[in-house]
Write a protein that holds these residues in place. Structure first.
Motif, short mmCIF file in Angstrom:
data_model
loop_
_atom_site.label_atom_id
_atom_site.label_comp_id
_atom_site.label_asym_id
_atom_site.label_seq_id
_atom_site.Cartn_x
_atom_site.Cartn_y
_atom_site.Cartn_z
N GLU B 76 0.83 -1.20 0.00
CA GLU B 76 0.00 0.00 0.00
C GLU B 76 0.87 1.26 0.00
N GLU B 77 1.91 1.23 0.81
CA GLU B 77 2.83 2.38 0.85
C GLU B 77 3.42 2.67 -0.53
N ASN B 78 3.61 1.63 -1.29
CA ASN B 78 4.18 1.80 -2.62
C ASN B 78 3.12 1.96 -3.71
N LEU B 79 1.90 2.21 -3.28
CA LEU B 79 0.81 2.56 -4.19
C LEU B 79 0.46 1.44 -5.16
N LEU B 80 0.71 0.22 -4.75
CA LEU B 80 0.37 -0.90 -5.63
C LEU B 80 -0.99 -1.49 -5.31
N ILE B 81 -1.44 -1.31 -4.08
CA ILE B 81 -2.78 -1.78 -3.74
C ILE B 81 -3.51 -0.70 -2.94
N THR B 82 -4.82 -0.80 -2.92
CA THR B 82 -5.63 0.08 -2.07
C THR B 82 -6.26 -0.75 -0.96
N TYR B 95 -8.98 -5.37 -0.32
CA TYR B 95 -7.76 -4.96 -0.98
C TYR B 95 -7.92 -5.12 -2.48
N ALA B 96 -7.40 -4.17 -3.21
CA ALA B 96 -7.47 -4.24 -4.67
C ALA B 96 -6.23 -3.60 -5.27
N LEU B 97 -5.95 -3.97 -6.49
CA LEU B 97 -4.80 -3.40 -7.19
C LEU B 97 -5.10 -1.96 -7.61
N THR B 98 -4.10 -1.14 -7.60
CA THR B 98 -4.23 0.19 -8.16
C THR B 98 -3.91 0.12 -9.65
N PRO B 99 -4.28 1.14 -10.41
CA PRO B 99 -3.90 1.15 -11.82
C PRO B 99 -2.38 1.02 -11.99
N HIS B 100 -1.65 1.63 -11.06
CA HIS B 100 -0.19 1.56 -11.16
C HIS B 100 0.31 0.13 -11.08
N ALA B 101 -0.42 -0.72 -10.39
CA ALA B 101 0.02 -2.12 -10.22
C ALA B 101 0.04 -2.87 -11.54
N ILE B 102 -0.67 -2.34 -12.54
CA ILE B 102 -0.66 -2.99 -13.85
C ILE B 102 0.77 -3.10 -14.37
N GLU B 103 1.61 -2.16 -13.96
CA GLU B 103 3.00 -2.16 -14.41
C GLU B 103 3.75 -3.40 -13.93
N THR B 104 3.24 -4.05 -12.91
CA THR B 104 3.94 -5.24 -12.41
C THR B 104 3.52 -6.50 -13.19
#
Lengths: 136, 136
Positions: B76-82, B95-104
């Motif tokens: 969460e701190e790294n903005l990968l999940i909410t 818990y869910a993925l953020t749009p940014h997590a798509i990069e992973t």
DNA sequence: GCTATTCGTTACCCTTAGGAAAGTGACTAT
DNA sequence: ATAGTCACTTTCCTAAGGGTAACGAATAGC
């Protein structure tokens, strides 16, 4: 229920066995490549080609000979690099990637790309956003 | 010096600064995603979409609540999940993925693919090859 | 004989990751 | 009042990762 938009990896509901196989494969890969140095060594070998022990020690800034030695052994056991002893004045040892190591290139590239994007993302968010995750 | 055939990542000689940037990005990514569970959690969220704490505890077989909690905080701190607290009877957290997590996703896919290929590779080599790396 | 180089190994230590087990607090159901 | 659920937190512990430093074998040069 509602998955994150635009992501449709969801093999799990179509085929749980396939999903488990993929999960296991990922854990295998993590076990193999985890640690602070493995990817670093591989990236160096990709870029410089064949390298000697001392070369790797210098390009992998911060690594100690003991750790480098251990990492190289593990990579060799997993058939990702080859070790060749040259009969030079003081003995030298050359390390090079195996053909199999090419399979790690997508992982490395993806890691690099993610790292690059993440850095700009985080920078952009430092000033723009309130602390996430403490909802009312 | 001859690099492994068919590999031409060699940005280092053309542009050392770019190479260093890529190396740093990779180390960033490793620091962020390292550990036994991060990728596992991300893969689960990719496949199941929004999940509650207990769901993740069950699908990430073997993880303890303490460790899961810590991993989720870091992601969460790294903005990968909410993280979303629902006002349900016994409180639940989603818990869910953020749009940014798509990069992973490319990283995960690459890891899975490598894991699958590596497993067949190793199996094939157990009987076929002598212990590598002890040259005459 | 003494020293340097290269590629390690060995011994020692310290920090961190991560596991086990129990407890907390909010709420609900009985 | 008691018991159960959920989402953690706390405490305690062990194992592994990784760092420092010194040593060793082989060879070469002085």
């Amino acid at each position: 229920m509602a998955a994150v938009e635009t992501i449709s990896l969801a093999t799990c509901e179509q085929d749980p066995a396939l999903y488990n196989e993929r999960m296991r494969a990922m854990k295998d890969a993590i076990e193999l490549l985890s640690g602070k140095w493995k990817f670093c060594i591989l990236l160096n070998l990709y870029n410089y080609g064949t390298m000697r022990f001392k070369d790797l020690q210098e390009t992998s800034t911060g690594i100690t000979p003991k750790v480098l030695s251990k990492e190289l052994q593990e990579l060799e056991e997993n058939l990702l690099i080859t070790r060749t002893v040259n009969n030079t004045k003081p003995v030298t040892v050359s390390y090079a990637l195996t053909p199999h190591a090419i399979e790690t290139q997508p992982v490395i590239n993806a890691l690099v790309e993610f790292g690059l994007k993440h850095r700009t993302k985080i920078k952009g968010n430092y000033l723009a956003q309130p602390p996430v995750g403490t909802p009312a």
